[in-house]
Design a protein around this motif. Sequence first.
Motif, PDB file in Angstrom:
ATOM      1  N   ARG A 278      79.176  13.920  19.373  1.00  0.00           N
ATOM      2  CA  ARG A 278      79.030  15.645  19.816  1.00  0.00           C
ATOM      3  C   ARG A 278      80.804  15.500  20.157  1.00  0.00           C
ATOM      4  NH1 ARG A 278      74.789  12.846  22.515  1.00  0.00           N
ATOM      5  NH2 ARG A 278      73.362  13.107  22.543  1.00  0.00           N
TER       6      ARG A 278
ATOM      7  N   LYS B  68      73.756  24.558  24.456  1.00  0.00           N
ATOM      8  CA  LYS B  68      72.971  23.094  24.197  1.00  0.00           C
ATOM      9  C   LYS B  68      73.182  21.428  24.728  1.00  0.00           C
ATOM     10  CE  LYS B  68      69.479  22.206  20.788  1.00  0.00           C
ATOM     11  NZ  LYS B  68      69.418  22.594  19.625  1.00  0.00           N
ATOM     12  N   GLN B  69      74.470  21.683  23.712  1.00  0.00           N
ATOM     13  CA  GLN B  69      74.436  19.776  23.697  1.00  0.00           C
ATOM     14  C   GLN B  69      75.273  19.644  25.368  1.00  0.00           C
ATOM     15  OE1 GLN B  69      78.266  19.787  21.526  1.00  0.00           O
ATOM     16  NE2 GLN B  69      77.192  18.609  19.824  1.00  0.00           N
TER      17      GLN B  69
ATOM     18  N   ILE C 146      74.025  21.010  28.067  1.00  0.00           N
ATOM     19  CA  ILE C 146      72.541  20.783  28.941  1.00  0.00           C
ATOM     20  C   ILE C 146      71.144  19.407  28.608  1.00  0.00           C
ATOM     21  CG2 ILE C 146      70.691  22.247  29.962  1.00  0.00           C
ATOM     22  CD1 ILE C 146      72.455  24.864  29.543  1.00  0.00           C
ATOM     23  N   TRP C 147      71.006  20.614  27.281  1.00  0.00           N
ATOM     24  CA  TRP C 147      69.619  19.348  26.791  1.00  0.00           C
ATOM     25  C   TRP C 147      69.776  17.939  26.232  1.00  0.00           C
ATOM     26  CZ3 TRP C 147      65.485  21.522  28.238  1.00  0.00           C
ATOM     27  CH2 TRP C 147      65.134  22.380  28.133  1.00  0.00           C
ATOM     28  N   ASN C 148      71.738  17.098  25.671  1.00  0.00           N
ATOM     29  CA  ASN C 148      71.901  16.507  25.034  1.00  0.00           C
ATOM     30  C   ASN C 148      72.665  15.599  26.352  1.00  0.00           C
ATOM     31  OD1 ASN C 148      71.013  17.131  22.804  1.00  0.00           O
ATOM     32  ND2 ASN C 148      72.741  17.946  21.869  1.00  0.00           N
ATOM     33  N   LEU C 149      73.275  15.934  26.741  1.00  0.00           N
ATOM     34  CA  LEU C 149      74.300  15.161  27.938  1.00  0.00           C
ATOM     35  C   LEU C 149      73.741  15.630  29.029  1.00  0.00           C
ATOM     36  CD1 LEU C 149      77.165  16.588  26.023  1.00  0.00           C
ATOM     37  CD2 LEU C 149      76.693  14.440  25.671  1.00  0.00           C
ATOM     38  N   GLN C 150      72.623  16.446  29.358  1.00  0.00           N
ATOM     39  CA  GLN C 150      72.102  16.723  30.670  1.00  0.00           C
ATOM     40  C   GLN C 150      73.052  17.601  32.589  1.00  0.00           C
ATOM     41  OE1 GLN C 150      68.956  13.316  31.149  1.00  0.00           O
ATOM     42  NE2 GLN C 150      68.185  14.083  29.975  1.00  0.00           N
ATOM     43  N   TYR C 151      74.277  18.332  31.204  1.00  0.00           N
ATOM     44  CA  TYR C 151      75.210  18.398  32.503  1.00  0.00           C
ATOM     45  C   TYR C 151      74.644  19.980  33.195  1.00  0.00           C
ATOM     46  CZ  TYR C 151      78.668  15.175  31.531  1.00  0.00           C
ATOM     47  OH  TYR C 151      79.641  14.005  30.888  1.00  0.00           O
ATOM     48  N   ASN C 152      74.292  20.005  34.948  1.00  0.00           N
ATOM     49  CA  ASN C 152      73.924  21.142  35.066  1.00  0.00           C
ATOM     50  C   ASN C 152      75.731  22.107  34.757  1.00  0.00           C
ATOM     51  OD1 ASN C 152      72.029  20.664  35.960  1.00  0.00           O
ATOM     52  ND2 ASN C 152      72.867  19.657  38.191  1.00  0.00           N
TER      53      ASN C 152
ATOM     54  N   THR D 184      80.414  18.258  35.331  1.00  0.00           N
ATOM     55  CA  THR D 184      81.251  16.630  34.650  1.00  0.00           C
ATOM     56  C   THR D 184      81.298  15.933  35.928  1.00  0.00           C
ATOM     57  OG1 THR D 184      83.042  17.666  34.141  1.00  0.00           O
ATOM     58  CG2 THR D 184      81.262  17.442  32.462  1.00  0.00           C
TER      59      THR D 184
ATOM     60  N   ASP E 130      80.472  12.401  35.663  1.00  0.00           N
ATOM     61  CA  ASP E 130      81.347  10.913  34.438  1.00  0.00           C
ATOM     62  C   ASP E 130      82.640  10.849  34.815  1.00  0.00           C
ATOM     63  OD1 ASP E 130      79.235  10.120  34.067  1.00  0.00           O
ATOM     64  OD2 ASP E 130      78.607  12.263  32.841  1.00  0.00           O
TER      65      ASP E 130
END
Length: 162
Positions: A3, A103-104, A106-112, A130, A133
Amino acid sequence: MKRVLFNSFFHFGYVTKDIDLACNIYKKKFGAKFKMIVQKVDVNNVAPVQRVALSYIGNTMIKIIEPDLTQTSIFNEYIVENPRVIRLHHLGYLMNDSQKTLKQLIWNLQYNIPLKGNFENLWEFAYADTRKDFGHYTEFIRLDEGGKDILVDIPGFKKTVF
């Protein structure tokens, strides 16, 4: 899957209670001169800030935000009582495709994404939370031609970004 989100570092984003004092500290310590942007009105409630100061030191943009403390926002939670304190709030990165980046995130990395918006014909932005992390927010910016034109007026600007 690799990513690539952090391939185009753009700026350090700070918040402070007193932007004039913060700019003077940078001027005295590093010789930085700032372009001040005064927020006229919130654009669809996406920018709860009073003023933003921008400068380049070398190839790095410094962005200092003075939030509107009457609004609840991701900025004012970083403010401390001492007006001399300038706190790191976010790192800013340029993005080419905002939909793909969001999309990356929210969906892939699950960040608000607690704050996003655009200034028509200038730029589009999204702040990803973030903090869990990295200890700070991360801003992603897509510049339109008008936004690139504004950057040229920032003290210290060198056409190295685009």
